[in-house]
Design a protein around this motif. Structure first.
Motif, PDB file in Angstrom:
ATOM      1  N   VAL A 180      56.656  38.738  73.848  1.00 41.41           N
ATOM      2  CA  VAL A 180      57.613  39.838  73.987  1.00 41.41           C
ATOM      3  C   VAL A 180      59.003  39.289  74.293  1.00 41.41           C
ATOM      4  N   ALA A 181      59.078  38.334  75.232  1.00 41.18           N
ATOM      5  CA  ALA A 181      60.370  37.750  75.591  1.00 41.18           C
ATOM      6  C   ALA A 181      61.009  37.048  74.386  1.00 41.18           C
ATOM      7  N   GLU A 182      60.191  36.342  73.608  1.00 43.92           N
ATOM      8  CA  GLU A 182      60.716  35.659  72.425  1.00 43.92           C
ATOM      9  C   GLU A 182      61.273  36.647  71.416  1.00 43.92           C
ATOM     10  N   LYS A 183      60.535  37.722  71.179  1.00 42.32           N
ATOM     11  CA  LYS A 183      60.998  38.720  70.209  1.00 42.32           C
ATOM     12  C   LYS A 183      62.312  39.361  70.651  1.00 42.32           C
ATOM     13  N   LEU A 184      62.475  39.536  71.947  1.00 41.70           N
ATOM     14  CA  LEU A 184      63.686  40.174  72.468  1.00 41.70           C
ATOM     15  C   LEU A 184      64.801  39.164  72.734  1.00 41.70           C
ATOM     16  N   GLY A 185      64.463  37.870  72.743  1.00 44.95           N
ATOM     17  CA  GLY A 185      65.467  36.853  73.011  1.00 44.95           C
ATOM     18  C   GLY A 185      65.964  36.841  74.439  1.00 44.95           C
ATOM     19  N   ILE A 186      65.050  37.096  75.383  1.00 48.72           N
ATOM     20  CA  ILE A 186      65.423  37.151  76.804  1.00 48.72           C
ATOM     21  C   ILE A 186      64.653  36.093  77.591  1.00 48.72           C
ATOM     22  N   PRO A 187      65.118  35.726  78.787  1.00 48.84           N
ATOM     23  CA  PRO A 187      64.433  34.711  79.578  1.00 48.84           C
ATOM     24  C   PRO A 187      62.988  35.107  79.919  1.00 48.84           C
ATOM     25  N   TYR A 188      62.114  34.097  79.897  1.00 48.55           N
ATOM     26  CA  TYR A 188      60.709  34.241  80.275  1.00 48.55           C
ATOM     27  C   TYR A 188      60.400  33.203  81.337  1.00 48.55           C
ATOM     28  N   VAL A 189      59.722  33.633  82.398  1.00 42.67           N
ATOM     29  CA  VAL A 189      59.335  32.722  83.478  1.00 42.67           C
ATOM     30  C   VAL A 189      57.852  32.901  83.761  1.00 42.67           C
ATOM     31  N   PHE A 190      57.127  31.789  83.841  1.00 45.87           N
ATOM     32  CA  PHE A 190      55.742  31.839  84.308  1.00 45.87           C
ATOM     33  C   PHE A 190      55.731  31.391  85.762  1.00 45.87           C
ATOM     34  N   VAL A 191      54.987  32.113  86.587  1.00 43.37           N
ATOM     35  CA  VAL A 191      54.907  31.767  87.999  1.00 43.37           C
ATOM     36  C   VAL A 191      53.466  31.493  88.396  1.00 43.37           C
ATOM     37  N   ALA A 192      53.260  30.418  89.153  1.00 39.59           N
ATOM     38  CA  ALA A 192      51.970  30.090  89.762  1.00 39.59           C
ATOM     39  C   ALA A 192      52.096  30.270  91.261  1.00 39.59           C
ATOM     40  N   TYR A 193      50.982  30.599  91.905  1.00 39.59           N
ATOM     41  CA  TYR A 193      50.999  30.825  93.349  1.00 39.59           C
ATOM     42  C   TYR A 193      50.397  29.663  94.138  1.00 39.59           C
ATOM     43  N   PHE A 194      49.919  28.641  93.428  1.00 42.11           N
ATOM     44  CA  PHE A 194      49.407  27.456  94.118  1.00 42.11           C
ATOM     45  C   PHE A 194      49.645  26.240  93.243  1.00 42.11           C
ATOM     46  N   PRO A 195      49.907  25.080  93.841  1.00 44.26           N
ATOM     47  CA  PRO A 195      50.342  23.905  93.073  1.00 44.26           C
ATOM     48  C   PRO A 195      49.326  23.414  92.053  1.00 44.26           C
ATOM     49  N   THR A 196      48.031  23.457  92.370  1.00 39.33           N
ATOM     50  CA  THR A 196      47.049  22.811  91.503  1.00 39.33           C
ATOM     51  C   THR A 196      46.754  23.590  90.228  1.00 39.33           C
ATOM     52  N   TYR A 197      47.423  24.725  90.021  1.00 35.40           N
ATOM     53  CA  TYR A 197      47.298  25.420  88.749  1.00 35.40           C
ATOM     54  C   TYR A 197      48.171  24.769  87.683  1.00 35.40           C
ATOM     55  N   LEU A 198      49.157  23.999  88.133  1.00 32.48           N
ATOM     56  CA  LEU A 198      50.120  23.379  87.236  1.00 32.48           C
ATOM     57  C   LEU A 198      49.803  21.902  87.029  1.00 32.48           C
ATOM     58  N   PRO A 199      50.040  21.360  85.833  1.00 33.71           N
ATOM     59  CA  PRO A 199      49.712  19.962  85.544  1.00 33.71           C
ATOM     60  C   PRO A 199      50.491  18.989  86.428  1.00 33.71           C
ATOM     61  N   SER A 200      49.771  18.011  86.973  1.00 34.77           N
ATOM     62  CA  SER A 200      50.386  17.012  87.844  1.00 34.77           C
ATOM     63  C   SER A 200      49.481  15.789  87.922  1.00 34.77           C
ATOM     64  N   PRO A 201      50.070  14.613  88.057  1.00 40.89           N
ATOM     65  CA  PRO A 201      49.241  13.413  88.252  1.00 40.89           C
ATOM     66  C   PRO A 201      48.594  13.366  89.629  1.00 40.89           C
TER      67      PRO A 201
END
Length: 417
Positions: free
Chosen positions: A117-138
């Motif tokens: 939806v954000a891409e079609k409208l050309g507006i900013p998109y943000v993904f939010v996680a509530y805990f660190p280990t959901y996001l890729p990290s070494p």
């Protein structure tokens, strides 16, 4: 400024978005919420219009946990993902018109629809996680996807995250790309990086859930999104609290659990064995009192911010919101992790010395008794009070201002990798 907030998940996914919505409105923004129908009453209390997404999350979770439905195989998950991407896009595309930004969290297919939806409208998109280990990290391994366990002989986190990329592509890639083609968007070859982007937000307190460096992602840690709760406690609960020493709170929030009656009975007996009164929260597990003793009390939905400062300890499932609220109140914790982020928060509570990590998801009289001895010790109580002074409460305000700046600077949706 008009912002679309999407949270497809349990209350732990929706509640922080309410905190962000309140902060955005304080800046003069208009907010549109998209969430499961379970939270219509919660959002209505804040005057937040709701676009309901899908069926009841509580009903789905209860069926899965109680065994009334068997876990779906990977092919079933892929099919449901395709349905969710298309349905979510259809539900939010119209209401997103006129919005200046989209913020999403929760189930991957729903977040994929939000990004489209954000891409079609050309507006900013943000993904939010509530805990660190959901996001890729070494610094940590990824969560395990249903039907796709991590190989026990692989211990390098970077290699495990590469396998995670393959798993997410296998589970969701066809569904997401089929839908993107139907709305004239280009395909993506890395589902996870497409959804998360290279600059996701982390709405977790930096002390309770730090993002460790060095890392490959440019993560923006805003602090936890806390909604100030000014509701008074019910009169009968006030009377119970004032009638004796601080009780031990037991509740599992929006987590259904197996054998809830036996769990509640074991918990109450373990609390009594420590010479404490018990305060039981019904929650989605429908916990109830084991007997009619005047040393026990059961509550429904209450202001945990006001309550947790008046209890001796908090026994809970380990959701990000409950963990943060208890830490902010200076209440010692026993975390009985069931799934997802909860093992992470259990480990952090133990590492910080502000409580105990219960050994596994199955609570018994013996296991909870052992954990309560740690949580109720003078040392743990003192440490919990020290840590409480370090927990930030401005995360939602920080995020709202960042979002305003993105819009003011004319940022657009990121290009798909």
């Amino acid at each position: 400024m008009r912002v679309l907030l999407l949270a497809y998940g349990s209350r732990g996914d929706v509640e922080p978005m309410v905190g962000l919505a309140v902060s955005l409105r304080a800046l003069g923004a208009e907010v549109q919420m998209c969430a499961p129908p379970d939270f219509a009453e919660l959002l209505d209390g804040f005057g937040l219009p709701l676009v309901p997404l899908g069926q009841s999350v509580r009903e789905m979770a209860t069926r899965a946990v109680t065994g009334t439905t068997k876990p779906a195989p990977a092919v079933g998950l892929s099919e449901r993902a395709a349905q969710m991407v298309a349905a979510t896009y259809e539900q939010i595309a119209t209401v997103a018109e006129g919005c200046d930004a989209v913020v999403a969290t929760g189930l991957i297919p729903a977040a994929a629809a939000a990004r489209a939806v954000a891409e079609k409208l050309g507006i900013p998109y943000v993904f939010v996680a509530y805990f660190p280990t959901y996001l890729p990290s070494p610094h940590h391994p990824p969560l395990v996807w249903p039907g796709r366990p991590l190989p026990p002989d692989v211990t390098d986190n970077r290699e495990l995250w590469s396998l995670n990329t393959e798993n997410m592509n296998a589970l969701f890639g066809e569904a997401i790309n089929t839908h993107r083609a139907s709305i004239d968007l280009p395909p993506v070859d890395n589902v996870r990086d497409h959804i998360f982007t290279d600059r996701p937000w982390l709405a977790a307190d930096p002390n309770l859930g730090p993002w460790l460096q060095p890392a490959d992602l440019d993560v923006v840690q805003t602090g936890a999104w806390i909604r100030l709760d000014e509701r008074p406690l019910p009169a009968d609960l006030e009377a119970f609290l004032n009638a004796g020493t601080p009780p031990v709170y037991v509740g599992f929030g929006s987590m259904p659990i197996r054998d809830a009656r036996d769990v509640a009975q074991a918990a109450i007996h373990a609390v009594r064995a420590q010479g404490r009164r018990a305060l039981v929260s019904r929650g989605w597990a429908d916990l109830a009192l084991a007997d009619e003793g005047d040393d026990c009390f059961v509550v429904g939905e209450v202001n945990q911010q006001a309550l947790f400062g008046r209890v001796a300890a908090v026994v809970h499932h380990g959701g990000a919101g409950t963990t943060t609220t208890a830490a902010l109140a200076g209440a010692p914790q026993v975390v009985v992790p069931q799934m997802a982020d909860q093992p992470y928060w259990a480990a952090r509570v133990a590492e910080l010395g502000i409580g105990a990590a219960h050994d596994g998801p199955t609570l018994t009289f013996e296991s909870l008794s052992a954990a309560l001895k740690t949580a109720l010790s003078p040392q743990t109580s003192a440490q919990a009070k020290r840590v409480a002074g370090t927990v930030r409460t401005d995360g939602a305000t920080v995020a709202a201002k960042l979002l305003r700046d993105m819009v003011d600077n004319g940022e657009r949706a990121p290009v798909s990798p």
